[in-house]
Design a protein around this motif. Structure first.
Motif, short mmCIF file in Angstrom:
data_model
loop_
_atom_site.label_atom_id
_atom_site.label_comp_id
_atom_site.label_asym_id
_atom_site.label_seq_id
_atom_site.Cartn_x
_atom_site.Cartn_y
_atom_site.Cartn_z
N ILE A 152 0.83 -1.20 0.00
CA ILE A 152 0.00 0.00 0.00
C ILE A 152 0.87 1.25 0.00
CG2 ILE A 152 -1.62 1.36 1.38
CD1 ILE A 152 -2.90 -0.94 -0.15
N ARG A 206 2.16 1.81 -3.48
CA ARG A 206 1.13 2.36 -4.36
C ARG A 206 0.87 3.82 -4.00
NH1 ARG A 206 -1.13 4.92 -7.07
NH2 ARG A 206 -3.06 4.65 -8.29
N ALA A 207 0.87 4.13 -2.71
CA ALA A 207 0.58 5.50 -2.28
C ALA A 207 1.67 6.46 -2.72
CB ALA A 207 0.43 5.55 -0.76
N TYR A 220 -4.24 9.20 -7.88
CA TYR A 220 -5.19 8.22 -7.34
C TYR A 220 -6.50 8.28 -8.12
CZ TYR A 220 -1.87 8.88 -3.49
OH TYR A 220 -0.73 8.99 -2.74
N PHE A 222 -6.80 1.39 -3.90
CA PHE A 222 -5.83 0.55 -3.19
C PHE A 222 -6.28 -0.91 -3.07
CE2 PHE A 222 -5.01 4.83 -1.40
CZ PHE A 222 -3.68 4.97 -1.75
N THR A 265 -4.26 -3.81 -4.87
CA THR A 265 -2.94 -3.91 -4.24
C THR A 265 -3.02 -4.66 -2.93
OG1 THR A 265 -2.24 -1.82 -5.26
CG2 THR A 265 -1.01 -2.57 -3.33
#
Length: 394
Positions: free
Chosen positions: A48, A51-52, A57, A267, A270
């Motif tokens: 996470i 991905r963040a 987003y 998210f 993921t």
């Protein structure tokens, strides 16, 4: 408990994080809603964070990797081989069930559930203007079983059955024979079966649940699956629906699109892939921890609070406590514990009137918090008994 490499001991301060469990009511020890107070698996948190780190987003598609992760997990652990073409993505088990109720039944149809059962089953049926039919489970000698004669009779009046497998709140793993019998009766009465199997991974160590679709050859069945309970990632709102019936599949697909319940959190993929691909060791340690917590509760009740009995179970982190000897309704008891001790346990009547002699307790927390909850339960019961005794003297 065996030595662990993951941290299931630290008490995490979840207040002021918009936590439903900790911030909605402000109770000191909330042990009601079904999420866990443990740190998430490191592989999930790492994925996470990665991905963040990407600064956009936007709208997200459901990639094949997510479906492959589901397929591999159930094939490897439960000998349940799903095909990609039989799977639909949904933002949650209950949103998808709500959609299924709307597209597979009509208003005022009867939908059967087996109480005591997850309280949202009642709401989702009634909120969609359908009728609840209860096939109450038989409680005898501290254990639950199915009343198949009653089930047969009530399925004859029903269009749909909602099964909880394993059963929440009683923690029962239904046997292959039980599931096969349910399938036979649904076939006999041409009833669509929805099997909610969201708690499937949370069994005692060495114990496995039985997927409905590997236990029965009934074809009008829809299975709902999600890693949200197993890996404590409910906030990502992700699940799948599986059915081999082409007619049901197309109706559900259309309805979920109409309801906008088939969209994907940025998210979610993921988190799900990291859970199923890289977090099995964390889950096995979690199951050991939950089993140890269950033993703590059993020993505590037997030695410190024998007026309350633990209903034996093999699955979930939700314990069903038999409080019948207290001679107090579960609503009154639950509210008294909250007001007197700051301890929030779920009233058994929330899961059907047949659960009124019980409380549901969430034990998915570090041992320190569990012991505190048990101590408050004991103090609350003593205080309630003292009040009741005083009232009898006047």
């Amino acid at each position: 408990m065996k030595s662990t490499k993951h941290d299931f001991k630290s008490v995490i301060n979840r207040k002021n994080t918009s936590s439903l469990k900790w911030d909605l009511f402000g109770d000191d020890v909330p042990m009601w809603v079904a999420d866990m107070d443990f740190k998430v698996a490191p592989a999930i948190q790492k994925a996470i964070k990665k991905r963040a780190d990407h600064p956009v987003y936007g709208y997200t598609i459901v990639c094949d990797e997510l479906f492959d992760a589901y397929i591999d997990w159930w094939d490897r652990r439960y000998d349940f081989r799903m095909s990609r073409e039989d799977m639909l993505y949904s933002m949650g088990v209950m949103p998808s069930i709500s959609s299924m109720i709307r597209c597979l039944t009509q208003e005022n149809d009867n939908i059967l559930i087996q109480s005591p059962v997850y309280h949202v089953f009642f709401y989702v049926i009634r909120d969609n203007n359908r009728n609840v039919l209860e096939n109450e489970l038989i409680y005898e000698n501290g254990a639950y079983s199915i009343d198949f004669d009653d089930l047969d009779e009530k399925l004859s009046k029903s269009k749909m059955m909602m099964l909880c497998n394993p059963q929440n709140p009683v923690g029962k793993i239904w046997s292959k024979d039980d599931l096969a019998k349910i399938g036979e009766l649904c076939r006999k009465h041409d009833v669509v079966l929805i099997s909610d199997e969201i708690h499937c991974d949370l069994t005692d160590p060495g114990v496995k649940y039985n997927p409905f679709e590997t236990s029965s050859d009934y074809d009008k069945v829809i299975t709902c699956l999600s890693p949200s309970k197993s890996f404590n990632i409910a906030g990502f709102q992700s699940s799948i629906v599986h059915t081999k019936d082409d007619v049901l599949f197309e109706k559900i697909k259309t309805q979920m699109h109409v309801d906008n319940s088939d969209s994907c959190n940025v998210f979610a993929t993921t988190a799900v892939v990291a859970a199923y691909r890289n977090s099995q060791d964390w889950l096995e340690e979690l199951r050991e921890t939950l089993y140890d917590n269950k033993q703590i509760v059993r020993d505590y009740l037997e030695n410190e609070l024998p007026i309350i009995k633990l209903v034996e179970c093999d699955a979930t982190y939700l314990l069903w406590l038999d409080c019948s000897l207290l001679n107090t309704s579960s609503k009154v008891l639950s509210e008294f514990l909250r007001q007197n001790q700051g301890l929030f346990l779920s009233a058994g009547s929330d899961f059907g009137e047949c659960g009124d002699n019980f409380l549901r307790m969430n034990i998915a927390c570090p041992r320190e918090l569990l012991i505190e909850g048990l101590s408050r339960l004991k103090r609350g019961v003593i205080a309630l008994n003292n009040i009741n005794q005083l009232s009898k003297n006047f």
